[in-house]
Scaffold this active site. Structure first.
Site, PDB file in Angstrom:
ATOM      1  CB  CYS A  84       3.378   5.917  -1.819  1.00 52.41           C
ATOM      2  SG  CYS A  84       4.447   7.315  -1.311  1.00 52.41           S
TER       3      CYS A  84
ATOM      4  CD  GLU B 280      -3.574   6.504  -3.654  1.00 53.07           C
ATOM      5  OE1 GLU B 280      -3.125   6.712  -2.356  1.00 53.07           O
ATOM      6  OE2 GLU B 280      -2.963   6.255  -4.494  1.00 53.07           O
TER       7      GLU B 280
ATOM      8  CG  HIS C 228       0.006   8.586  -3.783  1.00 50.85           C
ATOM      9  ND1 HIS C 228      -0.630   7.942  -2.687  1.00 50.85           N
ATOM     10  CD2 HIS C 228       1.096   9.273  -3.139  1.00 50.85           C
ATOM     11  CE1 HIS C 228       0.246   7.805  -1.733  1.00 50.85           C
ATOM     12  NE2 HIS C 228       1.283   8.769  -1.990  1.00 50.85           N
TER      13      HIS C 228
END
Length: 242
Positions: free
Chosen positions: A96, A188, A186
């Site tokens: 990001c 994660e 993202h």
């Protein structure tokens, strides 16, 4: 066998409502399958100095609520460090803000996305070039990923290969040379992270004519995107062992 650690460059904090789950370095470490002792965190937004490049298997740069185009001192210093690390051949993965910062560091252009805010679970389409990429080759041509951003890589750096896009963003992933990657999504994020971000940004979304309740309802698991962090760890370790 003791592995060389990964450096996590922390460029910001999650939205306040999600900090009970920890910070970005924790989310990244868990998704990447790394133990606490296998990572070193440098919080550059708060003024931490970045260490020497040598001794790390790779570097992961987190997301942030900051804007690359603001060119904050800490951000520009981090960009200089990333540029040197990329040219030195250290494996890098920007997420990001980290994706945009890496593009900026290497001579690309970051700007507000003319298509507007991208938020929620989005569909990522891989370009043919991704089929030969060490991180993306095993992924399906279309997969779900979580995204929340208003800026984008408007022009990738020279020497970069764009690997993926979404309906709203033409550069959702790129590789520079053969050891540096940026991803706008993202990997994660779990579903509760993504829903939390949609709720936190609800007023912004409404002001842009979007329905946060519907976006939150449409959030789904993104297991293929999440695999990317572990693939990066394995690939970087393989390069480090050479």
């Amino acid at each position: 066998m003791k592995h060389a650690p990964f450096l996590i460059v922390e460029t910001g904090q999650p939205v306040a409502s999600m900090r009970r789950y920890g910070g970005f370095p924790h989310w990244i470490r868990v998704a990447a399958g790394l133990e606490a002792g296998e990572t070193v965190v440098a919080n550059v937004e708060r003024g931490d100095a970045l260490p020497r490049h040598d001794g790390f298997a790779g570097v992961i740069v987190s997301g942030s609520a900051a804007m690359v185009t603001d060119r904050a001192d800490w951000s520009e210093r981090s960009a200089d460090w990333l540029r040197d690390a990329a040219h030195a051949g250290l494996p890098l993965l920007g997420i990001c803000y980290g994706h945009q910062l890496l593009a900026h560091a290497l001579g690309g252009e970051v700007a507000y996305n003319p298509a507007g805010r991208e938020s929620g679970t989005v569909h990522i389409d891989l370009h043919p070039q991704a089929q030969d990429d060490p991180l993306f080759a095993a992924l399906p041509l279309k997969f779900a990923a979580h995204a929340t951003h208003v800026q984008t890589v408007a022009r990738p750096p020279d020497g970069a290969t764009v690997l993926a896009r979404s309906e709203q963003d033409h550069c959702h992933a790129f590789r520079w040379r053969d050891r540096a990657w940026g991803v706008q999504f993202h990997p994660e994020f779990a579903t509760h992270h993504m829903r939390g971000y949609v709720h936190a940004r609800a007023d912004h979304l409404r002001s842009e004519g979007r329905c946060p309740s519907r976006i939150a309802r449409d959030v789904t698991a993104a297991p293929q995107a999440r695999k990317l962090l572990r693939r990066f760890v394995r690939h970087a370790r393989g390069l480090h062992a050479r």
